[in-house]
Design a protein around this motif. Structure first.
Motif, short mmCIF file in Angstrom:
data_model
loop_
_atom_site.label_atom_id
_atom_site.label_comp_id
_atom_site.label_asym_id
_atom_site.label_seq_id
_atom_site.Cartn_x
_atom_site.Cartn_y
_atom_site.Cartn_z
N SER A 48 0.90 -1.40 -0.01
CA SER A 48 0.15 0.04 0.11
C SER A 48 0.97 1.41 0.14
O SER A 48 1.82 1.19 0.69
CB SER A 48 -0.82 0.02 1.43
OG SER A 48 -1.79 -1.13 1.38
N VAL A 49 0.75 2.12 -0.83
CA VAL A 49 1.37 3.24 -1.08
C VAL A 49 0.85 4.43 -0.41
O VAL A 49 -0.22 4.75 -0.70
CB VAL A 49 1.69 3.57 -2.47
CG1 VAL A 49 2.69 4.74 -2.71
CG2 VAL A 49 2.40 2.32 -3.20
N VAL A 50 1.59 5.41 0.52
CA VAL A 50 1.21 6.65 0.88
C VAL A 50 2.27 7.68 0.28
O VAL A 50 3.00 7.59 0.44
CB VAL A 50 1.54 6.62 2.45
CG1 VAL A 50 0.99 7.93 2.93
CG2 VAL A 50 0.60 5.36 2.91
N LEU A 66 4.20 11.11 10.63
CA LEU A 66 3.33 11.25 9.69
C LEU A 66 1.90 11.79 10.18
O LEU A 66 1.92 11.48 11.60
CB LEU A 66 2.99 10.15 8.84
CG LEU A 66 3.97 9.38 8.00
CD1 LEU A 66 3.50 8.17 7.45
CD2 LEU A 66 3.96 10.63 6.69
N PRO A 67 1.07 12.82 9.82
CA PRO A 67 -0.19 12.90 10.33
C PRO A 67 -0.87 11.82 10.88
O PRO A 67 -0.99 10.77 10.24
CB PRO A 67 -1.05 13.77 9.21
CG PRO A 67 -0.03 14.20 8.51
CD PRO A 67 1.23 13.17 8.27
N ALA A 68 -1.75 11.97 11.85
CA ALA A 68 -2.23 10.60 12.46
C ALA A 68 -3.35 10.21 11.74
O ALA A 68 -3.49 9.23 11.45
CB ALA A 68 -2.84 10.94 13.99
N SER A 69 -3.95 11.15 10.97
CA SER A 69 -5.15 10.63 10.17
C SER A 69 -4.74 9.79 8.95
O SER A 69 -5.27 8.82 8.66
CB SER A 69 -6.06 11.77 9.58
OG SER A 69 -5.05 12.91 9.05
N LEU A 70 -3.74 10.38 8.49
CA LEU A 70 -2.98 9.64 7.16
C LEU A 70 -2.55 8.35 7.88
O LEU A 70 -2.53 7.15 6.95
CB LEU A 70 -1.97 10.35 6.70
CG LEU A 70 -1.02 9.70 5.43
CD1 LEU A 70 -2.43 9.43 4.22
CD2 LEU A 70 0.07 10.70 5.06
N LEU A 71 -1.76 7.92 8.87
CA LEU A 71 -1.40 6.99 9.41
C LEU A 71 -2.29 5.91 9.75
O LEU A 71 -2.21 4.66 9.36
CB LEU A 71 -0.73 7.10 10.53
CG LEU A 71 0.17 5.84 11.42
CD1 LEU A 71 1.17 5.26 10.51
CD2 LEU A 71 0.89 6.39 12.83
N ASN A 72 -3.38 6.41 10.30
CA ASN A 72 -4.70 5.48 10.83
C ASN A 72 -5.38 4.99 9.32
O ASN A 72 -5.69 3.94 9.30
CB ASN A 72 -5.64 6.42 11.40
CG ASN A 72 -5.41 6.67 12.88
OD1 ASN A 72 -4.43 6.09 13.32
ND2 ASN A 72 -5.60 7.72 13.34
N ARG A 73 -5.30 5.78 8.44
CA ARG A 73 -6.00 5.29 6.88
C ARG A 73 -4.95 4.40 6.29
O ARG A 73 -5.57 3.41 5.85
CB ARG A 73 -6.19 6.50 6.01
CG ARG A 73 -7.54 7.37 6.44
CD ARG A 73 -7.66 8.38 5.23
NE ARG A 73 -6.79 9.33 5.33
CZ ARG A 73 -6.62 10.29 4.30
NH1 ARG A 73 -7.20 9.98 3.20
NH2 ARG A 73 -5.53 11.12 4.36
N ALA A 74 -3.70 4.52 6.43
CA ALA A 74 -2.70 3.57 5.87
C ALA A 74 -2.90 2.34 6.48
O ALA A 74 -2.88 1.28 5.89
CB ALA A 74 -1.46 4.21 5.93
N ARG A 124 -8.40 4.47 -8.29
CA ARG A 124 -7.83 5.76 -7.74
C ARG A 124 -7.98 5.81 -6.34
O ARG A 124 -8.85 5.20 -5.60
CB ARG A 124 -9.02 6.84 -8.27
CG ARG A 124 -8.40 8.40 -7.87
CD ARG A 124 -9.38 9.49 -8.33
NE ARG A 124 -8.80 10.51 -8.11
CZ ARG A 124 -7.93 11.37 -8.71
NH1 ARG A 124 -7.25 10.83 -9.78
NH2 ARG A 124 -7.37 12.61 -8.50
N SER A 125 -7.13 6.55 -5.75
CA SER A 125 -6.97 6.56 -3.92
C SER A 125 -6.51 7.81 -3.84
O SER A 125 -5.26 8.27 -4.21
CB SER A 125 -6.19 5.42 -3.57
OG SER A 125 -5.90 5.75 -2.18
N ASP A 126 -6.77 8.62 -2.64
CA ASP A 126 -6.04 9.91 -2.25
C ASP A 126 -4.81 9.36 -1.55
O ASP A 126 -3.79 10.17 -1.28
CB ASP A 126 -7.10 10.59 -1.25
CG ASP A 126 -7.35 9.71 -0.16
OD1 ASP A 126 -7.27 8.57 -0.05
OD2 ASP A 126 -8.09 10.30 0.93
N LEU A 127 -4.85 8.07 -1.15
CA LEU A 127 -3.42 7.55 -0.40
C LEU A 127 -2.28 7.55 -1.44
O LEU A 127 -1.34 8.18 -1.07
CB LEU A 127 -3.73 6.10 0.26
CG LEU A 127 -4.28 6.24 1.76
CD1 LEU A 127 -4.53 4.68 2.11
CD2 LEU A 127 -3.43 6.92 2.58
#
Length: 348
Positions: A48-50, A66-74, A124-127
């Motif tokens: 999975s790519v962030v 990393l921002p907590a929100s991004l880390l949680n989504r990843a 498509r993914s925002d990540l």
């Protein structure tokens, strides 16, 4: 030649990688890759790519802030992928990775240590911050191992859905043929070998050449006979490799991309080489590859010329990674063939 499957050889890499961004095509790619890993006994590595601007590429462990929100989504995305794959694979045959970077760059780098990469088409993914359809195109153009591009609703290779492979007599075409035959044999599926030919467009250099050298030649017959010779040799090669394999062959007139796209409606997998001759020339780096990847009705496997068989200067490649270009430069630019249109100009 004895029946063989390169995935069974002790020296073969036993890892299949798949890119996952949570989209429907990525889920289809994950399902396809998991079944293939189970069939061959390989380990499945889900990547999975962030994409986070300002942070250098690397694994999650190497970039702890990393921002907590991004880390949680990843983490949620990775867990979703693992849960889906475990429906098919044992835990010991599954790996998950979260990698910081641009999707195409990350996936191309991953092909250095795996034997097969699987990606979804048009996800498509925002990540990933990119359209996976374009990522699949970039990856097939620059990967160091075969790549399978899977779309939604993909069917699996089997007795009812065989493997169709395009051949042109080149070494890369033969490699694609061998991989297609191996996969068909071990999946109990039929193999269809196709050689495409077509007349050059009027006023094209090729047409002008034939008009000058042999104006009275039956060009259509010549082109057909060459294709027939290629497909006959391919048929013998496949049958000698797998004596019990059900193999058919066709010589079809038309552009390579359109021919293979038409064949995909009855197939479970289409296999093509990327640096062949004849109808499949420039497949990955030209418009034909775009046609094949985005119009085939089944998964497409793209097989590139092995690095050992390419000139050293072809290491100099441009990879489109989202909106930025990642470029590897050949340390010895003097070795670059000036007439290779697939290699960018020398660095100033």
């Amino acid at each position: 030649m004895k029946d063989t499957d390169p995935t069974k050889e002790p020296s073969a890499l036993s890892i299949i990688a798949v890119g996952f961004d949570g989209s429907a095509p990525a889920a289809a790619a994950l399902d396809w890759a998991a079944v293939e890993a189970r069939r061959t006994g390989a380990t499945l590595r889900v990547i999975s790519v962030v994409h986070y601007p300002g942070v250098h590429a690397g694994t999650m462990e190497s970039v702890p802030i990393l921002p907590a929100s991004l880390l949680n989504r990843a983490n949620k995305l990775s867990a979703e992928a693992a849960s889906r794959a475990r429906k098919v694979l044992d835990v010991g045959k599954l790996e998950t990775q979260i990698v910081i970077g641009a999707a195409a760059e990350v996936l191309v780098a991953a092909t250095d240590s795996v034997r097969l990469l699987v990606v979804g088409n048009r996800g498509r993914s925002d990540l990933a911050s990119t359209v996976l359809g374009s990522v699949s195109f970039a990856v097939t153009a620059h990967a160091h191992c075969p790549v399978v591009v899977v779309g939604e609703g993909a069917v699996l290779v089997g007795p009812q859905r065989g493997v169709a492979v395009g051949v042109d007599g080149s070494s890369t075409g033969n490699l694609a043929l061998d991989l297609a035959a191996d996969l068909a044999a071990h999946a109990g599926a039929p193999l269809r070998i196709i050689s495409a030919w077509d007349l050059p467009a009027a006023e094209s250099p090729a047409y002008d050449y034939w008009e000058t050298v042999s104006p009275d030649a039956d060009l259509a017959r010549i082109q057909h006979d060459v294709a027939l010779k290629v497909v006959t040799a391919a048929l013998e090669r496949a049958r000698s490799r797998h004596r019990m394999l059900v193999v058919t062959s066709d010589v079809l007139q038309g552009q390579a991309g359109a021919v293979m796209a038409a064949a995909s409606h009855d197939a479970g997998l289409v296999v093509v080489g990327s640096r062949g001759l004849g109808g499949f020339t420039g497949l990955v780096l030209g418009s034909v590859s775009h046609h094949v990847i985005h119009t085939c009705a089944c998964p497409v496997m793209v097989v590139r010329t092995p690095a050992s068989d390419r000139p050293a200067a072809t290491r100099q490649e441009g990879v489109m990674a989202g909106s930025r270009t990642v470029t590897w430069w050949d340390p010895d630019p003097e070795g670059r063939p000036d007439d290779d249109p697939h290699i960018p100009p020398r660095r100033p």
